[in-house]
Design an enzyme around this catalytic site. Structure first.
Site, PDB file in Angstrom:
ATOM      1  N   HIS A 142      -3.601  -6.271   2.340  1.00  0.00           N
ATOM      2  CA  HIS A 142      -3.663  -6.937   3.649  1.00  0.00           C
ATOM      3  C   HIS A 142      -4.639  -6.258   4.599  1.00  0.00           C
ATOM      4  CE1 HIS A 142      -1.175  -4.380   6.423  1.00  0.00           C
ATOM      5  NE2 HIS A 142      -0.839  -3.859   5.275  1.00  0.00           N
TER       6      HIS A 142
ATOM      7  N   GLY B 167       0.830  -1.198   0.000  1.00  0.00           N
ATOM      8  CA  GLY B 167       0.000   0.000   0.000  1.00  0.00           C
ATOM      9  C   GLY B 167       0.866   1.251   0.000  1.00  0.00           C
ATOM     10  N   THR B 168       1.949   1.208   0.763  1.00  0.00           N
ATOM     11  CA  THR B 168       2.862   2.356   0.817  1.00  0.00           C
ATOM     12  C   THR B 168       3.456   2.626  -0.570  1.00  0.00           C
ATOM     13  OG1 THR B 168       3.397   1.837   3.099  1.00  0.00           O
ATOM     14  CG2 THR B 168       4.945   3.255   1.929  1.00  0.00           C
TER      15      THR B 168
ATOM     16  N   CYS C 138       3.543   7.885  23.523  1.00  0.00           N
ATOM     17  CA  CYS C 138       4.343   7.029  24.397  1.00  0.00           C
ATOM     18  C   CYS C 138       4.595   5.657  23.774  1.00  0.00           C
ATOM     19  CB  CYS C 138       3.621   6.859  25.728  1.00  0.00           C
ATOM     20  SG  CYS C 138       2.609   8.258  26.175  1.00  0.00           S
TER      21      CYS C 138
END
Lengths: 391, 81
Positions: free
Chosen positions: A210, A85-86, A334
């Site tokens: 995915h 996808g990237t 965090c």
């Protein structure tokens, strides 16, 4: 629909493991598994070759392209399989900017785009302008209208996701494309493709297999016919001139099979998921004090909900819930690799710590959701007690 | 005199990571009377979002941001209940 290879109904209570992070990756769809196994034996050859084995692989690849095109409502020649996808986002956006280089270097984008879009935009050297969103994470057509009026010259493109990957809010893609006029719109549909039909109005789009139950390593780039897209990377002499590298035929076909199954089951799946997420939104707000449930309550992805708990460390919350048998994601600073808060939550102006993103897979049961709702208040209370804040 | 200098309570949260500055604010804001101002100096980049969000969620008033002499942002909150 149920499949023989679906996981057996899971036990509830202590010891059960429930996966509630389908928005990060949906488990492989049983329809994809069957096709993948069969295609591994038949789709190994080079689909460009003219011999028998090559023609078989080519047939499977063409079939995959046709199925994906039909499921996404586009033309076959508008579909390019990519390696993720990237990769589809990078290729799609960079190729659109490259094709528009004569028209300018500006890229308008919503402040809540996926980092893949922002990284590609930065890398391209385009002049990026982030457009503010409202408290639900939505970009308004009026904001785009005034940004276009303020810009000295017409930008090269606008980047807008179909739906936000962290909070699920659907974006008004079609209305914004109308505002944009001749300026083409790049749409990152990685979070939504499969779950919801693609909205109209985009020039180039990207999706990821995915996320809909296909195997990892398959992306889809869509380039509308007539849109000027120029390859931003070295060319390759493959079947599809917009892609590069040896085609992963079995995985492409398995992705197509998963998409076909998911689209066929969509009405049933999404109405069930929509109802379960509505229940989570309502119950979390009722049973956990000092919590902010974010994103649009109605106009959203069916399977995803995000909320933030005051005074709670995101990483501690993810760890504590995992210990109780719930696999969930967090967008809190965090827990991220950098200490910067999620740029999505920041742009929305909502609490960035103590954040949980819960997303349902196609097999998530009502019981699993109820188990989560029964556990969460106790976990949050315990974490707050550790820092001396019982609210 | 800046608003931060006039604050009834100063919380030095330099070096503390999210969500510690907000925890500190949640614990100690009741030390000032209603109407009093609390100044939170924080190097945590999330504080810029989370302190106004805390105010909204807890029914307190977010006054704004100033800069301490050492360049650290100071977030001002007025206790309203």
């Amino acid at each position: 629909m149920t499949y023989a290879s679906d996981p057996a109904p899971r036990a509830s209570g202590a010891g059960a493991q429930r996966y509630l992070d389908a928005a990060s990756s949906e488990p492989l769809h049983p329809a994809a598994r069957e096709v993948l196994l069969a295609a591994l034996d038949q789709g190994y050859a080079d689909p460009r070759r003219l011999h028998h084995q090559g023609r078989s692989a080519r047939l499977l690849l063409d079939n995959a392209r046709e199925v994906v095109a039909s499921c996404l409502g586009v033309r076959t020649d508008e579909v390019t399989f990519t390696t993720s996808g990237t990769d589809a986002v990078h290729r799609g956006l960079l190729g659109l900017l490259s094709g528009r280089s004569r028209h300018g270097t500006g890229l308008l984008h919503s402040a809540v785009e996926h980092s893949a879009v922002l990284h590609a935009g930065t890398w391209s050297g385009a002049e990026l302008t982030g457009l503010p969103v409202d408290r639900t994470g939505r970009l308004s057509p009026a904001t785009v209208r005034s940004a276009l009026a303020e810009a000295g010259s017409s930008p090269a493109a606008i980047a807008l996701q179909a739906a936000n990957h962290e909070v699920g809010t659907l974006q008004p893609v079609t209305e914004i494309a109308d505002e944009a006029g001749d300026v083409p719109l790049f749409m990152d549909a990685c979070a939504s493709a499969g779950c919801t039909p693609l909205p109209a109005g985009w020039a180039v789009a990207a999706a990821s297999a995915h996320k809909w139950g296909g195997p990892a390593g398959v992306g889809v780039m869509l380039v509308r016919k007539g849109v000027r897209w120029r390859n931003p990377f070295p060319g390759d002499d493959r079947i599809d001139e917009r892609g590069s590298g040896f085609e992963n035929v079995p995985a492409a076909l398995a992705s197509a099979a998963a998409l076909q199954a998911v689209v066929a089951e969509r009405e049933e799946t999404t109405s069930r998921q929509h109802r379960l997420v509505a229940r989570v939104r309502e119950q979390v707000a009722l049973t956990v004090p000092d919590v902010e449930v974010v994103g649009d309550p109605d106009d959203r992805l069916p399977h995803l909900v995000t909320f933030s708990c005051l005074y709670v460390d995101g990483e501690a919350l993810v760890t504590a819930l995992d210990r109780e048998g719930f696999g969930i994601a967090s967008g809190s600073a965090c827990t991220a690799s950098t200490l910067a808060p999620s740029h999505v939550l920041e742009a929305m102006g909502v609490l960035t710590h103590g954040n949980v993103r819960l997303s349902l897979s196609r097999t998530t049961t009502e019981q699993e959701v109820e188990d989560f709702l029964a556990t969460l208040p106790r976990v949050v209370r315990a974490l707050r007690a550790e820092v001396g804040l019982d609210t | 005199m800046t608003a931060a200098e006039g604050a009834a309570l100063e919380l030095d949260c330099r070096g503390q990571r999210c969500p510690l500055p907000v925890i500190e604010l949640g614990r100690r804001h009741t030390e000032v009377p209603v109407g009093g101002t609390i100044a939170v100096a924080s190097t945590d980049v999330a504080a810029r979002v989370d302190i106004p969000a805390w105010c909204r969620m807890r029914g307190q008033e977010y006054v704004g941001e100033e800069t301490a002499p050492d360049g650290v942002p100071v977030f001002l909150v007025r206790r309203s209940r």
